[in-house]
Design an enzyme around this catalytic site. Structure first.
Site, PDB file in Angstrom:
ATOM      1  N   LYS A   1      -3.659  14.538 -13.804  1.00  8.46           N
ATOM      2  CA  LYS A   1      -2.155  14.429 -13.340  1.00  8.46           C
ATOM      3  C   LYS A   1      -1.254  14.133 -14.693  1.00  8.46           C
ATOM      4  O   LYS A   1      -1.381  13.099 -15.212  1.00  8.46           O
ATOM      5  CB  LYS A   1      -2.034  13.282 -12.330  1.00  8.46           C
ATOM      6  CG  LYS A   1      -0.320  12.676 -11.948  1.00  8.46           C
ATOM      7  CD  LYS A   1      -0.784  11.501 -11.017  1.00  8.46           C
ATOM      8  CE  LYS A   1       1.046  11.162 -10.696  1.00  8.46           C
ATOM      9  NZ  LYS A   1       0.627   9.990  -9.695  1.00  8.46           N
TER      10      LYS A   1
ATOM     11  N   GLU B   1       5.296  11.311 -12.452  1.00  4.97           N
ATOM     12  CA  GLU B   1       5.358   9.942 -12.159  1.00  4.97           C
ATOM     13  C   GLU B   1       4.900   8.906 -13.225  1.00  4.97           C
ATOM     14  O   GLU B   1       4.371   8.177 -13.206  1.00  4.97           O
ATOM     15  CB  GLU B   1       4.590   9.760 -10.901  1.00  4.97           C
ATOM     16  CG  GLU B   1       4.929  10.378  -9.603  1.00  4.97           C
ATOM     17  CD  GLU B   1       4.457  10.076  -8.269  1.00  4.97           C
ATOM     18  OE1 GLU B   1       3.277   9.769  -8.417  1.00  4.97           O
ATOM     19  OE2 GLU B   1       5.115   9.938  -7.223  1.00  4.97           O
TER      20      GLU B   1
ATOM     21  N   ARG C   1      14.158  17.967  -5.266  1.00  4.95           N
ATOM     22  CA  ARG C   1      12.758  17.632  -5.563  1.00  4.95           C
ATOM     23  C   ARG C   1      11.874  18.676  -5.142  1.00  4.95           C
ATOM     24  O   ARG C   1      10.623  19.002  -5.520  1.00  4.95           O
ATOM     25  CB  ARG C   1      12.454  16.252  -5.133  1.00  4.95           C
ATOM     26  CG  ARG C   1      10.763  15.669  -5.390  1.00  4.95           C
ATOM     27  CD  ARG C   1      10.706  14.465  -5.009  1.00  4.95           C
ATOM     28  NE  ARG C   1       9.289  14.314  -4.865  1.00  4.95           N
ATOM     29  CZ  ARG C   1       8.594  13.097  -4.168  1.00  4.95           C
ATOM     30  NH1 ARG C   1       9.407  11.973  -4.343  1.00  4.95           N
ATOM     31  NH2 ARG C   1       7.572  13.127  -4.013  1.00  4.95           N
TER      32      ARG C   1
ATOM     33  N   LYS D   1      -0.429  20.613  -3.904  1.00  5.24           N
ATOM     34  CA  LYS D   1      -0.484  19.894  -2.703  1.00  5.24           C
ATOM     35  C   LYS D   1      -0.256  20.800  -1.571  1.00  5.24           C
ATOM     36  O   LYS D   1       0.418  21.761  -1.839  1.00  5.24           O
ATOM     37  CB  LYS D   1       0.441  18.504  -2.617  1.00  5.24           C
ATOM     38  CG  LYS D   1       0.071  17.533  -3.538  1.00  5.24           C
ATOM     39  CD  LYS D   1       0.820  16.357  -3.556  1.00  5.24           C
ATOM     40  CE  LYS D   1       0.469  15.197  -4.190  1.00  5.24           C
ATOM     41  NZ  LYS D   1       1.168  13.821  -4.254  1.00  5.24           N
TER      42      LYS D   1
ATOM     43  N   ASP E   1       5.273  15.664  -0.491  1.00  4.41           N
ATOM     44  CA  ASP E   1       4.356  14.831  -0.858  1.00  4.41           C
ATOM     45  C   ASP E   1       3.452  14.304   0.370  1.00  4.41           C
ATOM     46  O   ASP E   1       3.872  13.196   0.985  1.00  4.41           O
ATOM     47  CB  ASP E   1       4.902  13.513  -1.476  1.00  4.41           C
ATOM     48  CG  ASP E   1       3.952  12.549  -2.038  1.00  4.41           C
ATOM     49  OD1 ASP E   1       2.557  12.956  -2.142  1.00  4.41           O
ATOM     50  OD2 ASP E   1       4.304  11.515  -2.495  1.00  4.41           O
TER      51      ASP E   1
ATOM     52  N   GLU F   1      -1.518   7.965   3.817  1.00  2.00           N
ATOM     53  CA  GLU F   1      -0.653   7.273   3.361  1.00  2.00           C
ATOM     54  C   GLU F   1       0.684   7.521   3.974  1.00  2.00           C
ATOM     55  O   GLU F   1       1.629   6.355   4.194  1.00  2.00           O
ATOM     56  CB  GLU F   1      -0.237   7.893   1.968  1.00  2.00           C
ATOM     57  CG  GLU F   1       0.797   7.369   1.154  1.00  2.00           C
ATOM     58  CD  GLU F   1       1.044   7.955  -0.015  1.00  2.00           C
ATOM     59  OE1 GLU F   1       0.329   9.044  -0.617  1.00  2.00           O
ATOM     60  OE2 GLU F   1       2.143   7.578  -0.956  1.00  2.00           O
TER      61      GLU F   1
HETATM   62  C1  BDP Z   1       2.020  10.141  -3.724  1.00  3.79           C
HETATM   63  C2  BDP Z   1       1.417   8.722  -3.983  1.00  3.79           C
HETATM   64  C3  BDP Z   1       0.985   8.270  -5.283  1.00  3.79           C
HETATM   65  C4  BDP Z   1       0.190   9.056  -5.909  1.00  3.79           C
HETATM   66  C5  BDP Z   1       1.013  10.466  -5.999  1.00  3.79           C
HETATM   67  C6  BDP Z   1       0.132  11.484  -6.868  1.00  3.79           C
HETATM   68  O1  BDP Z   1       2.484   8.010  -3.090  1.00  3.79           O
HETATM   69  O2  BDP Z   1       0.336   6.883  -4.906  1.00  3.79           O
HETATM   70  O3  BDP Z   1       0.031   8.720  -7.277  1.00  3.79           O
HETATM   71  O4  BDP Z   1       1.386  10.868  -4.709  1.00  3.79           O
HETATM   72  O5  BDP Z   1      -0.399  12.623  -5.687  1.00  3.79           O
HETATM   73  O6  BDP Z   1       1.635  10.567  -2.619  1.00  3.79           O
HETATM   74  O7  BDP Z   1      -0.016  11.800  -7.785  1.00  3.79           O
END
Ligand code: BDP
Length: 711
Positions: A302, A306, A350, A374, A379, A407
């Site tokens: 990753k 973020e 986004r 994904k 998300d 989640e």
């Molecule tokens: C989001 C989550 C986060 C993950 C992120 C990811 O909230 O905790 O780190 O995706 O996929 O769904 O990297």
């Protein structure tokens, strides 16, 4: 003496429990092997009198034999012998090199991991052949045979074969080194890093058995938000110990790699992927890893997402970063899974960012890189359209990443069977000449490197997944990764038969309950294409009103855009034009609200509250009706589950019933809070006959959840 007394007591207790439903806690997952009824036991015994080995000895073969013996002992109540002599009623485990004379099979079709089960006459004896080209294939075939027994297949006429369509079928554990699991709702991490490598929890073997029973062949051990520590020698020794446990079960270990590790561990001044010293560091690191884990699978990364470090920190792109790691792993046969979950460049929409950053890099990645995408462009929402990258990068292997842990779907307390969600994305037509499943299995663009990844929902909870029914999501992921064309209901049927009961009426009632459950969550949380309305950070509960977070695209109001004029995110050509990232045939449909499926309407369009829906209701009326439908479905699920009481062992029945009560309560909360909020936006009265929310909006807004799990 004391021990003897204890043992006698336990045996007596065991005998007392035979005949009545023994207490179950879910630990055994779908590998329960409980006694069949009398006639079925006799039939099973006739088809499984001995295990005959016609394959080279190996730890994987041993695992297959042990599982067959365990299963037959449990279901038929008999120990079976292992022999090399062909006896009538034998289970013959055969590979081509050592197959008994007269066994003619289409071996080539099975590939390296496929299997074949066939009841046939061999050298004058009626036997069941479990055939494969490798010991792992035999292990998978043995699990398939046990599944056939558990689901009530006609063993005297067995004729099945299967080979995986996807090469890498991986769990992604978001497990931290302190055992906290990001987005984990099933206890702590299974990996007891502190006690590894010396102490090996027996649970690691049961984890491996469960995965092998589904064909899962890899596990990324640590969180994508990775610590560099996982790449240090002590942690590599721990990972190697796990790899040793998993190896006989065909499972390779992978690690999430922190991009800045050369700085943090190597003392370099930079992690620039074009810097020779950085490249040398990663090469040496790869050599070090393979010295302790010779079959190490590779890295998951990753980067520049973020707050994680990545190549863009040095003015390089994702391909530069991925290819550097690929170069280090390549000589050892490892792969890089480089995630496309990014949303940094431009917050105007986004949903567009992954495509904007990755699509132009098509064809620029090294051959051992897979871009991991994904299922949808935001998300892991209860519903998203498929990610526009699928089909749009013909020269790049693309992996599908789904989230098994829930989640955004109520954590483990809500019953939501995700088979329909996974199948919906796999079956979606990309408009680029095939559905998503054909991208994932590589056939659309002739990719040989193929993968599907699921963010695991596994932890130290006795039932592994936090709830009995969440086991089904692990199961469905594994089965669909093996064969993305399986139907969600068929998978649920197998799971329910193996996990609860194979009696058809009860099994089908469980399946019916499961099949409506994900749509119920969509309805009571985010109907009509709404998304990301969940509470800040923890994502628990409704919070559509949140508008004060640091980044615009973290706020629910950014996503739903509700106001007096209407609701929805305009991604049509008149809006962000996110829809243009899809193939023309898809973009055309989704550009016009009248040809956009109602399920995705507010994902792509901002519409007035009085917009006329196909149902004849106004948009406002439809929104309210969907929230009500979600609540009603959960109530119905509870009734269906109550009716199943005589069919299910007491402990698990009661546990599921208690969870459903929580879900019913929380579905109502979601519905009430969202209706209260959206009504404050629309300014419209509730449609006739609709019950007003129980509380004022302010009461819902005031709720805080300081220690919600999984953050
Ligand atoms: C989001 C989550 C986060 C993950 C992120 C990811 O909230 O905790 O780190 O995706 O996929 O769904 O990297």
């Amino acid at each position: 003496m004391k021990t003897v007394v204890r043992w006698v007591g336990m045996v007596m207790l065991g005998l007392m429990l035979v005949g009545q439903a023994a207490a179950e806690d879910g630990y055994d997952l779908w590998l329960r092997y409980r006694p069949l009824d009398g006639a079925a036991q006799a039939r099973l015994h006739a088809q499984a009198r001995a295990v005959v080995l016609a394959a080279p000895a190996s730890p994987s073969l041993d695992a297959a034999v042990a599982e067959l013996r365990r299963g037959v002992a449990g279901m038929a109540g008999r120990e079976i012998a292992v022999s090399t002599r062909l006896v009538p009623g034998a289970l013959v485990l055969a590979t081509p090199g050592q197959a008994p004379a007269g066994l003619v099979l289409p071996w080539a079709d099975l590939g390296r991991e496929g299997w074949l089960l066939r009841r046939q006459t061999l050298q004058g004896r009626d036997v069941t052949v479990i055939a494969a080209n490798s010991d792992i294939g035999l292990l998978y075939g043995s699990f398939a045979w046990l599944r056939a027994v558990q689901t009530g297949a006609d063993l005297a006429r067995l004729d099945q074969r299967s080979a995986p369509k996807v090469g890498l079928r991986l769990l992604n554990h978001w497990d931290n080194l302190d055992r906290h699991v990001e987005r984990g709702y099933a206890g702590a991490s299974l990996w007891d890093w502190w006690k590894l490598p010396d102490l090996l929890d027996p649970r690691y073997v049961d984890y491996a058995r469960a995965n092998a029973s589904l064909g899962i062949n890899g596990a990324v051990l640590n969180n994508v938000n990775a610590k560099a520590d996982s790449l240090t020698a002590p942690f590599l020794a721990k990972a190697a110990a796990l790899a040793g446990v998993f190896r006989p079960y065909g499972i390779k270990v992978y690690l999430s790699a922190r991009f800045s590790a050369p700085v943090e561990l190597g003392g370099l001044k930079t992690a620039d992927p074009l810097d020779p010293a950085v490249r040398a560091w990663w090469k040496a690191k790869a050599d070090e890893i393979y010295a302790v884990i010779p079959d190490f699978g590779g890295f998951l990364v990753k980067a520049n997402s973020e707050g994680q470090p990545g190549p863009q920190d040095y003015g390089r792109n994702h391909a530069d970063g991925a290819n550097m790691l690929a170069e280090a792993l390549g000589p050892h046969g490892g792969v890089v899974m480089w995630r496309a979950f990014v949303y940094a460049a431009d917050a105007s929409d986004r949903a567009k960012q992954g495509y904007v950053e990755f699509q132009p890099l098509d064809g620029k990645f090294a051959p051992n890189v897979i871009v991991q995408v994904k299922n949808g462009p935001i998300d892991f929402q209860p519903r998203e359209p498929f990610h526009p990258l699928f089909g749009a990068m013909p020269h790049t292997p693309l992996a599908l990443e789904v989230q098994i842990t829930k989640e955004y779907l109520g954590f483990s307390t809500h019953l939501a069977y995700l088979g329909p969600l996974f199948a919906e994305v796999l079956q979606a037509d990309t408009g680029h000449g095939g559905k998503v499943a054909r991208v994932v299995d590589g056939s659309l663009h002739g990719q040989r490197l193929t993968a599907m990844a699921g963010v695991a929902n596994i932890g130290t909870d006795r039932n592994w997944s936090g709830s009995q029914f969440d086991q089904a999501n692990w199961y469905a992921f594994g089965r669909l990764a093996w064969d993305p064309d399986l139907g969600a209901a068929d998978v649920a049927r197998d799971w329910a038969a193996q996990t609860f009961t194979a009696r058809p009426a009860a099994r089908d009632a469980i399946v019916a309950l499961m099949m409506g459950s994900r749509e119920a969550v969509v309805d009571y949380m985010t109907p009509l294409g709404l998304h990301h309305l969940m509470g800040t950070g923890h994502h628990y509960g409704p919070a559509p009103w949140v508008d004060n977070l640091e980044r615009a695209d973290w706020n629910p109001v950014y996503f739903h855009r509700a106001g007096r004029d209407g609701i929805g995110f305009d991604r049509s050509p008149a809006g962000s034009n996110g829809v243009a990232q899809y193939a023309p045939s898809v973009a055309r449909l989704w550009s016009d609200p009248r040809t956009t499926p109602p399920e995705l309407l507010l994902w792509f369009h901002h519409l007035p509250w009085d917009y006329a829906m196909p149902s004849g209701r106004s948009l406002w009326g439809e929104l309210v009706a969907r929230y009500d439908r979600g609540v009603a479905t959960v109530d119905d699920m509870r009734r269906r589950w109550d009716a199943l009481k005589p069919e299910i062992d007491a402990a698990r029945h009661a546990e599921v019933a208690a969870y459903l009560a929580v879900q019913a309560h929380e579905a109502q909360w979601w519905r009430d809070a969202c209706i209260a909020y959206f009504q404050s936006m629309s300014g419209l009265p509730l449609p006739a006959g609709v019950r007003p929310p129980a509380l004022d909006l302010a009461a819902y807004k005031a709720r805080q959840f300081a220690f919600a799990p999984g953050r």
